[in-house]
Enzyme design. Structure first.
Site, PDB file in Angstrom:
ATOM      1  N   LYS A 137      -5.153  -0.100  13.779  1.00 64.03           N
ATOM      2  CA  LYS A 137      -5.848   0.237  12.536  1.00 64.03           C
ATOM      3  C   LYS A 137      -7.172   0.947  12.799  1.00 64.03           C
ATOM      4  O   LYS A 137      -7.857   0.676  13.781  1.00 64.03           O
ATOM      5  CB  LYS A 137      -6.133  -1.032  11.723  1.00 64.03           C
ATOM      6  N   GLY A 161      -6.768   1.703   2.348  1.00 64.07           N
ATOM      7  CA  GLY A 161      -5.648   2.259   1.613  1.00 64.07           C
ATOM      8  C   GLY A 161      -4.468   2.649   2.480  1.00 64.07           C
ATOM      9  O   GLY A 161      -3.661   3.499   2.097  1.00 64.07           O
ATOM     10  N   HIS A 178       0.076 -10.478   0.048  1.00 66.34           N
ATOM     11  CA  HIS A 178      -1.276  -9.923   0.015  1.00 66.34           C
ATOM     12  C   HIS A 178      -1.983 -10.582  -1.165  1.00 66.34           C
ATOM     13  O   HIS A 178      -1.669 -10.296  -2.322  1.00 66.34           O
ATOM     14  CB  HIS A 178      -1.194  -8.403  -0.154  1.00 66.34           C
ATOM     15  N   LYS A 216      -1.387  -0.597  -4.045  1.00 66.82           N
ATOM     16  CA  LYS A 216      -0.877  -1.612  -4.968  1.00 66.82           C
ATOM     17  C   LYS A 216      -0.287  -0.976  -6.230  1.00 66.82           C
ATOM     18  O   LYS A 216      -0.824   0.001  -6.750  1.00 66.82           O
ATOM     19  CB  LYS A 216      -2.011  -2.564  -5.344  1.00 66.82           C
ATOM     20  N   ASN A 230     -13.615  -5.884   0.020  1.00 68.57           N
ATOM     21  CA  ASN A 230     -13.931  -4.735  -0.826  1.00 68.57           C
ATOM     22  C   ASN A 230     -15.263  -4.990  -1.510  1.00 68.57           C
ATOM     23  O   ASN A 230     -15.400  -5.941  -2.282  1.00 68.57           O
ATOM     24  CB  ASN A 230     -12.838  -4.515  -1.869  1.00 68.57           C
ATOM     25  N   ARG A 254     -16.884  -3.665  -3.939  1.00 72.92           N
ATOM     26  CA  ARG A 254     -16.913  -2.887  -5.181  1.00 72.92           C
ATOM     27  C   ARG A 254     -16.055  -3.593  -6.228  1.00 72.92           C
ATOM     28  O   ARG A 254     -15.414  -4.587  -5.943  1.00 72.92           O
ATOM     29  CB  ARG A 254     -16.340  -1.493  -4.935  1.00 72.92           C
TER      30      ARG A 254
END
Length: 446
Positions: free
Chosen positions: A157, A163, A207, A236, A289, A291
């Protein structure tokens, strides 16, 4: 705080305008030339054109957004999601120019944007992490040593990824060698950062993410979990709250664990910690995240808390409306589907165009967050999301039935949409029984 500039577009810009007006605050919409006739521009108190359609010339152009805030006398900037929302340089530019950034500090964004650093911090806070490299891996040989130690399959990764970009799955040494080079190249091209790390791939995972709110007084609460397992290429498509796989005991354990990570960071704002949950119910930190999330509405309707309003109030120095965890009550069930201008039968190819006819559903338990209207021209320059449809019910089955009813009422003509796919998903026996994981769409042949 008296005036907020929204550094975004589409449905999230409109969502922030509404929350700001609920608080009695003035709003400024920035827009690219192609978004001149958008609803956010029409509904904001003021608007400023910041450039041409390409994001690099408008919504990703930090100097132009800061200039727009200055000329309009704004004292706060909300980044929404996507674009600059998790860009530490943007948050820092807001701070340096004395604008309130409606989000965490630039330092925190930077730490959580570095996936290897984020994993290290969470591990120190006592949050379980997926087995893998301790920090970044320098080359293919090092990645092979780690993979053979923890066992295949593994993910390579991008440190700066998100994303699904800069990420490759490997089942053996050959796939890892190839995937390492491809992930490194994609990460460099997308994020300007080619650093990678390796971690164990959890097979058939769920998830599940925890929504958090933290204020400057040290209060931290979680608002329960969201099930986000139905996704394509790590994007998603369907989310629900609460998760059909999480009982009260696991909910409390995941929530309290997520709060530990937030407290370790000294976090302030709305945020989400995402976990991978294996078939035995063990969970591992994946990312944070920093945000507002696309899927925040399902948490709002099951808790009665306006997350965007709380986010704005926190940025303005206010304490949480409900600072004690025992004050948070989760009631009922909500499902959200993202309706995109895409053709699932043609590899989910985005299809911009003009919406010639539009009828939106309604009735009990239905909420729609959208920026589209009849005659709206979908630009080819941005995400293909048209709207978010949220169905709420007393239990999961009622919310599912209401969602199907709402999907049947839709009329969107002029572009293909993902509505038929969502009907297929919600009618599938495995979905009805809650037997879902991140490989669900593969089982349907997508």
């Amino acid at each position: 705080m008296k005036k907020i500039l929204i550094a975004n577009r589409g449905e999230i810009a409109l969502r922030i305008i509404r929350a700001s007006k609920d608080l009695g605050l003035k709003t400024v919409a920035v827009f690219s030339e192609v978004d001149r006739d958008s609803l956010p521009v029409n509904f904001a108190d003021e608007s400023v054109c910041i450039g041409k359609a390409p994001p690099s010339e408008s919504y990703l152009n930090i100097p132009r957004i800061i200039a727009a805030a200055e000329i309009t006398g704004s004292d706060a900037i909300h980044p929404g999601y996507g674009f600059l929302a998790e860009n530490p340089s943007f948050a820092e530019a807001c701070e340096d120019n004395h604008f309130i950034f409606i989000g965490p500090s630039s330092e925190v964004i930077k730490k959580m944007g570095d996936k290897a650093e984020a994993k290290k911090i969470m591990e120190e806070a006592g949050v379980p992490v997926i087995p893998g490299s301790k920090g970044t891996v320098e080359n293919e040989e090092e990645s092979l040593k780690i993979a053979n130690k923890i066992g295949y399959p593994v993910f390579v990764k991008a440190v700066a990824g998100g994303g699904g970009r800069g990420m490759r799955l490997a089942n053996n040494d050959l796939e890892l060698k190839t995937g390492f080079v491809m992930a490194q190249s994609e990460s460099q091209a997308t994020f300007g950062d080619n650093r990678l790390y390796v971690e164990k791939a959890i097979e058939n995972p769920r998830h599940i993410e925890i929504q958090l709110l933290a204020d400057s007084s040290g209060n931290v609460i979680h608002l329960g979990e969201r099930e986000c397992s139905i996704q394509r290429r790590h994007q998603k498509l369907v989310e629900e709250a609460p998760s059909p796989a999480v009982d009260q005991k696991l909910r409390e354990k995941m929530g309290e664990t997520a709060k530990k990570g937030v407290k370790k960071l000294g976090y302030r704002s709305a945020g989400t910690i995402e976990f991978i949950v294996d078939e035995k119910g063990s969970f591992y930190f994946m990312e944070m995240n920093t945000r507002i999330q696309v899927e925040h509405p399902i948490t709002e309707v099951t808790t009665g808390i306006d997350i965007v309003v709380e986010q704005i109030k926190i940025a303005n120095g206010s304490s949480l409306q409900l600072p004690e965890q025992n004050e948070i009550k989760i009631k009922g069930h909500a499902i959200e589907v993202r309706i995109n201008a895409e053709d699932p039968s043609a590899g989910f190819t985005p299809r911009p165009g003009t919406i010639h006819a539009l009828h939106l559903p309604g009735g009990a338990g239905i909420r729609i967050d959208s920026h589209i209207y009849q005659g709206y021209k979908i630009p080819p320059n941005y995400d293909s999301l048209l709207l978010k449809l949220i169905a709420y019910g007393e239990d999961r089955e009622q919310s599912r039935i209401r969602m199907l009813r709402a999907l049947d009422e839709f009329v969107i003509r002029g572009v293909p949409t993902t509505i038929p796919l969502h009907k297929e998903i919600l009618n599938h026996p495995d979905f009805i029984e809650g037997k879902i994981n991140t490989n669900f769409l593969k089982r349907l042949g997508y």
